[in-house]
Design a protein around this motif. Structure first.
Motif, short mmCIF file in Angstrom:
data_model
loop_
_atom_site.label_atom_id
_atom_site.label_comp_id
_atom_site.label_asym_id
_atom_site.label_seq_id
_atom_site.Cartn_x
_atom_site.Cartn_y
_atom_site.Cartn_z
N GLY A 1 40.13 43.38 40.18
CA GLY A 1 39.20 43.19 41.24
C GLY A 1 39.76 42.85 42.49
O GLY A 1 39.03 42.44 43.52
N TYR A 2 41.26 42.45 42.93
CA TYR A 2 41.92 42.25 43.72
C TYR A 2 42.37 43.37 44.60
O TYR A 2 43.29 44.06 44.08
CB TYR A 2 43.10 41.30 43.66
N GLU B 1 44.23 40.05 49.34
CA GLU B 1 44.20 39.64 47.94
C GLU B 1 45.47 40.12 47.13
O GLU B 1 46.01 39.44 46.22
CB GLU B 1 42.88 40.34 47.33
N ILE B 2 45.95 41.32 47.23
CA ILE B 2 46.99 41.77 46.51
C ILE B 2 48.33 40.86 47.14
O ILE B 2 48.99 40.55 46.19
CB ILE B 2 47.35 43.28 46.90
N ALA B 3 48.44 40.58 48.39
CA ALA B 3 49.57 39.85 48.85
C ALA B 3 49.53 38.50 48.23
O ALA B 3 50.64 37.80 47.70
CB ALA B 3 49.55 39.63 50.07
N GLU B 4 48.25 37.80 47.95
CA GLU B 4 48.35 36.72 47.34
C GLU B 4 48.45 36.58 45.68
O GLU B 4 48.75 35.69 45.19
CB GLU B 4 46.88 35.92 47.82
N PHE B 5 48.15 37.65 45.12
CA PHE B 5 48.24 38.03 43.85
C PHE B 5 49.69 37.97 43.45
O PHE B 5 50.08 37.22 42.39
CB PHE B 5 47.55 39.18 43.28
N VAL B 6 50.57 38.55 44.39
CA VAL B 6 51.93 38.66 44.45
C VAL B 6 52.53 37.34 44.71
O VAL B 6 53.57 36.70 43.97
CB VAL B 6 52.76 39.62 45.05
N ASN C 1 50.64 45.44 41.70
CA ASN C 1 49.59 45.91 42.45
C ASN C 1 48.70 46.37 41.34
O ASN C 1 47.45 46.26 41.89
CB ASN C 1 50.13 46.98 43.08
N ASP C 2 48.98 47.03 40.46
CA ASP C 2 48.04 47.61 39.46
C ASP C 2 47.10 46.39 38.71
O ASP C 2 46.09 46.61 38.71
CB ASP C 2 48.72 48.45 38.34
N LEU C 3 47.91 45.52 38.42
CA LEU C 3 47.39 44.35 37.59
C LEU C 3 46.11 43.69 38.65
O LEU C 3 45.09 43.21 38.28
CB LEU C 3 48.22 43.28 37.08
N ALA C 4 46.56 43.44 39.97
CA ALA C 4 45.75 42.93 40.93
C ALA C 4 44.46 43.95 41.15
O ALA C 4 43.29 43.38 41.11
CB ALA C 4 46.47 42.90 42.34
N THR C 5 44.59 45.25 41.20
CA THR C 5 43.51 46.11 41.43
C THR C 5 42.40 46.11 40.35
O THR C 5 41.44 46.32 40.53
CB THR C 5 43.98 47.27 41.83
N ASN C 6 43.34 46.18 39.16
CA ASN C 6 42.45 46.36 38.09
C ASN C 6 41.74 44.92 37.64
O ASN C 6 40.77 45.02 36.96
CB ASN C 6 43.28 46.45 36.50
#
Length: 183
Positions: free
Chosen positions: A40-41, A46-51, A33-38
């Motif tokens: 720009g997701y 966007e976070i669910a797709e990052f995971v 979650n931190d990597l995603a938000t850092n």
């Protein structure tokens, strides 16, 4: 721990392998979650797709090749440690991570075909509810108090940047779907 499962017609037996409350899952999901938000997701999608990209990048390996058994579901720690797994393993890991972040997810099992000429084969995948999203593609409705929530298809066994997304069903056909709500 036991590795028994009831097969494609018993999604609960696979869902029981999900471990969203385990400390390591919570730590990994928070880091993702931190990597995603850092980067720009920031939306729920966007976070669910990052995971999804994280899980989908783990090597696909059939149970028979990895364990010598035809149906050997792994706990998330095993898939992470071994850096490989098959369809139920990827779905279980994705569900564990996404549930730890507060999303609601299902494990879905059924029969799939890659093309009209292919035979049906058993498969497992995840489905996730994305708050505020109403038109992402293939979905199933939850049950009881969740009967108005759409749970979108997540083909957790693979992620191809630019061509994979939540809600995208890559199969030619699906039938005999059953699902279990992982809590």
């Amino acid at each position: 721990l036991p590795h028994d499962a009831g097969g494609v017609y018993n999604p609960q037996s696979y869902g029981n392998f999900a471990t969203p409350g385990e400390t390591y899952i919570i730590e990994i999901s928070n880091k993702l979650n931190d990597l995603a938000t850092n980067n720009g997701y920031v939306t729920d999608l966007e976070i669910a797709e990052f995971v999804y990209a994280f899980v989908g990048d783990i090597q696909y390996l059939l149970d028979i090749e990895g364990s010598g058994e035809s149906d050997y579901p792994k706990y998330p720690i095993e898939m992470l440690w071994e850096a490989s797994g098959d369809c139920e393993d990827a779905a279980i890991l994705y569900i564990s991570l996404i549930e730890a972040l507060g999303y609601d997810a299902l494990i879905v099992t059924g029969l799939v075909k890659q093309s009209e000429d292919e035979d049906w084969s058993g498969h497992a995948w995840a489905a996730v509810h994305i708050p505020g999203e109403d038109n992402l593609g293939t979905y199933w409705y939850g049950e009881a108090e969740k009967s108005n929530l759409k749970f979108y298809f997540v083909e957790a066994t693979a992620y191809w940047d630019g061509t994979s997304s939540i809600g995208q069903n890559p199969w030619y056909d699906i039938k005999d779907e059953s699902y279990y709500d992982v809590e």
